[in-house]
Design a protein around this motif. Structure first.
Motif, short mmCIF file in Angstrom:
data_model
loop_
_atom_site.label_atom_id
_atom_site.label_comp_id
_atom_site.label_asym_id
_atom_site.label_seq_id
_atom_site.Cartn_x
_atom_site.Cartn_y
_atom_site.Cartn_z
N ASP A 537 16.69 -40.75 61.61
CA ASP A 537 17.25 -39.46 62.01
C ASP A 537 16.17 -38.39 61.91
N PRO A 538 15.73 -37.82 63.03
CA PRO A 538 14.67 -36.81 62.98
C PRO A 538 15.08 -35.55 62.21
N GLU A 539 16.37 -35.37 61.98
CA GLU A 539 16.82 -34.22 61.20
C GLU A 539 16.55 -34.40 59.71
N ASP A 540 16.32 -35.64 59.31
CA ASP A 540 16.02 -35.94 57.90
C ASP A 540 14.51 -36.04 57.75
N GLN A 541 13.92 -35.14 56.98
CA GLN A 541 12.46 -35.09 56.83
C GLN A 541 11.89 -36.37 56.24
N ALA A 542 12.70 -37.10 55.49
CA ALA A 542 12.22 -38.35 54.88
C ALA A 542 11.90 -39.40 55.94
N ASN A 543 12.43 -39.23 57.14
CA ASN A 543 12.20 -40.20 58.22
C ASN A 543 10.99 -39.84 59.09
N TRP A 544 10.45 -38.65 58.91
CA TRP A 544 9.34 -38.24 59.76
C TRP A 544 8.15 -39.19 59.56
N GLY A 545 7.65 -39.68 60.67
CA GLY A 545 6.49 -40.58 60.61
C GLY A 545 6.85 -42.03 60.32
N ALA A 546 8.14 -42.36 60.29
CA ALA A 546 8.53 -43.75 59.99
C ALA A 546 7.99 -44.73 61.03
N LEU A 547 7.78 -44.24 62.27
CA LEU A 547 7.24 -45.09 63.33
C LEU A 547 5.88 -44.57 63.81
N ASP A 548 5.16 -43.93 62.93
CA ASP A 548 3.84 -43.39 63.30
C ASP A 548 2.85 -44.54 63.45
N PRO A 549 2.28 -44.75 64.64
CA PRO A 549 1.36 -45.88 64.86
C PRO A 549 0.16 -45.87 63.91
N ILE A 550 -0.34 -44.67 63.57
CA ILE A 550 -1.50 -44.59 62.67
C ILE A 550 -1.14 -45.12 61.28
N VAL A 551 0.14 -45.02 60.93
CA VAL A 551 0.58 -45.42 59.59
C VAL A 551 0.96 -46.90 59.53
N PHE A 552 1.75 -47.40 60.51
CA PHE A 552 2.29 -48.74 60.33
C PHE A 552 1.60 -49.82 61.16
N LEU A 553 0.76 -49.44 62.12
CA LEU A 553 0.11 -50.46 62.95
C LEU A 553 -1.29 -50.80 62.44
N PRO A 554 -1.74 -52.03 62.70
CA PRO A 554 -3.15 -52.37 62.42
C PRO A 554 -4.06 -51.49 63.25
N SER A 555 -5.27 -51.30 62.79
CA SER A 555 -6.20 -50.37 63.46
C SER A 555 -6.47 -50.76 64.90
N THR A 556 -6.45 -52.06 65.19
CA THR A 556 -6.76 -52.50 66.55
C THR A 556 -5.68 -52.14 67.55
N GLN A 557 -4.48 -51.82 67.07
CA GLN A 557 -3.36 -51.52 67.97
C GLN A 557 -2.99 -50.04 67.98
N GLN A 558 -3.64 -49.25 67.12
CA GLN A 558 -3.21 -47.86 66.96
C GLN A 558 -3.48 -47.02 68.20
N LYS A 559 -4.66 -47.12 68.76
CA LYS A 559 -5.03 -46.24 69.87
C LYS A 559 -4.12 -46.45 71.07
N GLU A 560 -3.86 -47.70 71.40
CA GLU A 560 -3.02 -47.99 72.56
C GLU A 560 -1.62 -47.40 72.39
N MET A 561 -1.06 -47.54 71.19
CA MET A 561 0.31 -47.08 70.98
C MET A 561 0.38 -45.55 70.92
N VAL A 562 -0.59 -44.92 70.26
CA VAL A 562 -0.62 -43.46 70.22
C VAL A 562 -0.72 -42.92 71.65
N THR A 563 -1.57 -43.50 72.45
CA THR A 563 -1.73 -43.07 73.84
C THR A 563 -0.42 -43.19 74.60
N MET A 564 0.27 -44.32 74.43
CA MET A 564 1.52 -44.55 75.15
C MET A 564 2.57 -43.50 74.77
N ILE A 565 2.65 -43.17 73.47
CA ILE A 565 3.63 -42.19 73.01
C ILE A 565 3.32 -40.81 73.58
#
Length: 833
Positions: A537-565
């Motif tokens: 829920d984006p209204e709950d601050q505790a959830n912010w960044g729960a799907l942040d590619p820089i945080v949960f993805l391996p480094s090799t996959q981060q750039k592609e996913m950030v770009t797509m978002i």
């Protein structure tokens, strides 16, 4: 009381030696599941059997037997329990035992049709390599056999006797390969012979297989004193059987389908055919006599001024065609008898079933009788190793091999797994008034195990563990998906359910608050409490960044996913400098992450806002405003919050306040909020991909509303990667969508090992094609007539059947509801006439 003597003297492997000195070889035909409405496939099967029967004419006597083999459900569930997770062992054991009990209450003994062919080996095919003395002893043994048996002695038969038949049996086995036949084992031979004496009686298959003596095989009292039935009395149980004899087939036997159609009866039946090849000389003589009789009949009618009856003309034409075929040497005539055998705990039950068989056969144009006084002789005549006597003209049929092939021996409607959880019932395309009627009329339970496709199991046609569940809204696909999810949660599998509509929590909470459920089903409630819910829920601050590619993805996959978002909300086309700066900013943030700094995708925007180029700064400011609030905060944050966990065994991820587009909306028509919501779904898809990439564990992801991922090229790319994970890892993706179009793409046609297709009116031809069914008008009408809760099921073996989905447990069904019936809706059903 009468003690019926079996023709069996002894057995060796798949060979049976009779008291008369004949040797019969028995093979099991691997049943083939064919949707009856796939007319081309059915005809192809019959053609193969016509060719097989032509090859079989070198032998003389045959026995075709379809019997209701006990399914041994308890033993299969014991095997399934080996896959159960330690933390759900008590619940899994309870519900598997309950499944066994409930199916037993409905069906009595759970059975499946088994198909056996017996062939009498000709003596002139046996290679005699013994010396004269041994031959003489063999002749003496045969000659004195009757005397020895009258004295009550068992004459020992050495294995060397059967070894003489090895070459003949191997030749027969090669011929049996034409129809997927395999020799029975000796234990199976024991049971097949014993079965005839314990039809319908309570028994354990393993115990009966262990009793090899002739006395043990025939250890049943048979009482023929009641008309139309036989009373069987064994050590374990007592019951009745009745032989229903086929008296007359239609003149044209096309589509008689005797073996297949009788399987649809609401009780187990056995169907036997004893056949004998007629010599060509006899056939020619009888054909000539028949032709002469027909011409004399026609002449007599003409002499009296009457026109020749149409039946005589038709018969004369058939005789001419038969003569032509005989001359070509590609047709043989068979004399044969067919019976349907039913059982019952009481005489009344047995006769009721026998009459139902008669009615069923009558609807197929087949005339059947229930003999009053010949039940015992029929019992003896259809024992293994007993040939028919063509001098007995009662109920004898005469056809070519084409007529026998039309009986459709060896075909069933099986689908699913041999080991698995119960998911519903096969519907053999019968007409029913509602779903309950369809379920109540079926004797074919469907079982499914979610992790067998990639186990290299013999006979499977796919290595993909992925499952496609499609269909129009309201037809039952969500109900099935949730049922499968509960089953999978019992196994030693890490599972994840993506629930964009936040439905599952609502119904689970409703069930868990029910005090009666908590009292009566504590194991189920305890299991539900293990489910870990995550609401994005984006209204709950505790959830912010729960799907942040820089945080949960391996480094090799981060750039592609950030770009797509970011591309969902900003168009970089024609802005090369801005795009380059954006990519450089991602690289810089990745470097900061590698140094141990707590950063996230928002830092990419910070880098752009601090860039020396004014256009880059403007783009950064724009992205900041877009990403700073709303659903994008789930994907773009500063790294201060943890991302979604990959370690929970059972997780349900919900997304609150998403503005999801409709399934038929074009990508070009998406609003700004819908594009942002799509970006969140893509990030979630990548999380699922990562969820299944641990080779040391089995994983499953349920992606509800999965069409969201495939609505544009970027999403398709993510979804394709998710499916590729399952090829090399023990990962299964359950793709739940309203459309089959994406699955039908040629390059991806093998990515789903299993498919459940509910009706979708706009895609019926595509659905049928995908499900290996002919896109005929009849099949399209069948889809149109399916009830809510019915679907086509294509399994790992590429078998397809129409099934009625059912959950046996009321306390579970409450979790699967997707629409709460109103009082008016309930009243509507009550007043339905």
């Amino acid at each position: 009381m009468a003690d019926v003597q079996t023709p069996m003297k002894t057995m060796y492997r798949n060979l049976l030696l009779t008291r008369g000195g004949d040797v019969w070889a028995y093979h099991r035909i691997k049943a083939k599941s064919i949707p009856k409405q796939n007319e081309k496939e059915v005809e192809s099967y019959k053609k193969r059997w016509r060719e097989f029967l032509q090859e079989l004419t070198k032998y003389q006597d045959f026995h075709f037997m379809m019997y209701p083999q006990e399914y041994q459900l308890h033993e299969r569930f014991e095997n399934l329990k080996q896959d159960v997770a330690l933390d759900t062992e008590d619940m899994a054991n309870y519900y598997l035992d309950e499944t066994e009990s409930l199916l037993g209450q409905r069906l009595g003994t759970v059975t499946k049709s088994d198909f056996i062919v017996g062939v009498r080996l000709r003596a002139d095919m046996v290679r005699i390599d013994a010396d004269v003395k041994e031959n003489m002893m063999s002749m003496l043994s045969t000659a004195t056999d009757t005397i020895v048996n009258l004295l009550g002695w068992e004459q020992e038969v050495t294995t060397s006797f059967f070894e003489k038949y090895q070459e003949a049996e191997q030749e027969l086995a090669d011929t049996m390969g034409m129809v997927d036949g395999a020799p029975l084992t000796e234990k199976e031979m024991i049971y097949i012979n014993r079965y005839h004496f314990i039809r319908g009686l309570d028994h354990q298959v393993s115990e009966e297989m262990a009793n090899a003596s002739r006395k043990a095989v025939t250890n049943t009292l048979i009482d023929p004193t009641s008309p139309s039935v036989l009373n069987l009395n064994s050590d374990e149980d007592e019951g009745y059987i009745s032989f229903v004899v086929i008296d007359e087939f239609p003149r044209n036997m096309a589509d008689s389908d005797l073996f297949y159609e009788t399987q649809a009866l609401p009780f187990p039946v056995e169907v036997d055919i004893k056949a004998q090849v007629e010599s060509k000389s006899q056939t020619k003589m009888k054909v000539n006599m028949k032709k002469k009789q027909l011409r004399e009949s026609a002449r007599e009618q003409n002499q009296t001024g009457d026109e020749t009856d149409a039946s005589i003309s038709e018969s004369d034409q058939m005789i001419r065609n038969l003569q032509d075929d005989i001359k070509k040497d590609d047709v043989h005539m068979f004399n044969w008898m067919a019976v349907v055998i039913v059982d019952g705990q009481t005489k009344k039950d047995c006769l009721t079933r026998a009459k139902m068989v008669k009615r069923r056969l009558k609807s197929m144009g087949i005339v059947a009788r229930i003999p009053v006084a010949d039940q015992l002789s029929l019992f003896y005549k259809f024992l293994p190793g007993e040939p028919i006597d063509v001098k007995d003209r009662n109920w004898m049929q005469k056809t070519s091999q084409d007529g026998l092939a039309e009986c459709l021996f060896g075909v069933n409607a099986s689908v699913g797994s041999n080991i698995g959880f119960f998911v519903g019932w096969i519907d053999r395309f019968e007409q029913h008034k509602d779903l309950d009627a369809a379920i109540g009329s079926s004797r074919d339970p469907v079982f499914f195990h979610p992790f067998l496709a990639n186990q290299q199991i013999k006979g499977t046609k796919t290595k993909s563990p992925h499952v496609l569940i499609t269909g129009d809204t309201g037809n039952g696909k969500s109900f099935l998906a949730k049922l499968l999810f509960i089953y999978i949660s019992l196994l030693d599998i890490k599972c994840l359910y993506i629930d964009p509509k936040k439905e599952l929590r609502k119904w689970i909470r409703k069930v868990m608050k029910n005090q009666q459920v908590r009292k009566d089903f504590p194991l189920f409630v305890e299991h539900l409490e293990r489910f870990h819910f995550i609401t994005l829920d984006p209204e709950d601050q505790a959830n912010w960044g729960a799907l942040d590619p820089i945080v949960f993805l391996p480094s090799t996959q981060q750039k592609e996913m950030v770009t797509m978002i970011f591309e969902q909300v900003y168009d970089f086309s024609g802005k090369d400098d801005v795009h380059t700066a954006f990519l450089q900013s991602i690289t810089k943030v990745q470097e900061q992450k590698e140094k141990g700094e707590k950063v996230g995708s928002m830092h990419v925007i910070y880098e752009m806002q601090a860039h020396e180029d004014v256009d880059v700064r403007k783009a950064g400011n724009f992205l900041y405003e877009v990403m700073a609030d709303g659903v994008m905060r789930l994907c773009v944050h500063d790294g201060s919050n943890d991302a979604l966990s990959l370690n929970r065994r059972i997780s349900i991820v919900e997304i609150e306040n998403l503005d999801l587009p409709e399934v038929n909306d074009s990508y070009e028509s998406y609003t700004s909020e819908q594009l942002k919501s799509s970006a969140v779904m893509y990030a979630l898809g990548r999380y699922c991909e990562l969820f299944g990439q641990n080779k040391d564990e089995r994983t499953a992801e349920f992606m509800d509303e999965a069409w969201m991922l495939t609505s544009n090229p970027t999403g398709k790319k993510v979804e394709k990667k998710m499916r590729r994970v399952g090829r090399s890892y023990s990962n299964a993706l359950y793709f739940i969508s309203q459309s089959t179009k994406d699955a039908l793409r040629e390059e991806e046609s093998n990515n789903f090992g299993v498919a459940f297709a509910f009706d979708e009116p706009t895609e019926r031809e595509d659905v049928l094609k995908w499900m290996n069914m002919e896109a005929s008008d009849e099949n399209i009408d069948m889809l149109d007539g399916m009830f809510q809760g019915q679907c086509l099921f294509k399994d790992y073996y590429r078998r397809t059947a129409k099934i009625s989905v059912e959950c046996l447990f009321d306390e579970w069904a409450g979790v699967f509801e997707t629409v709460e019936a109103s009082a008016v809706a309930t009243a509507e059903e009550m007043w339905w006439a």
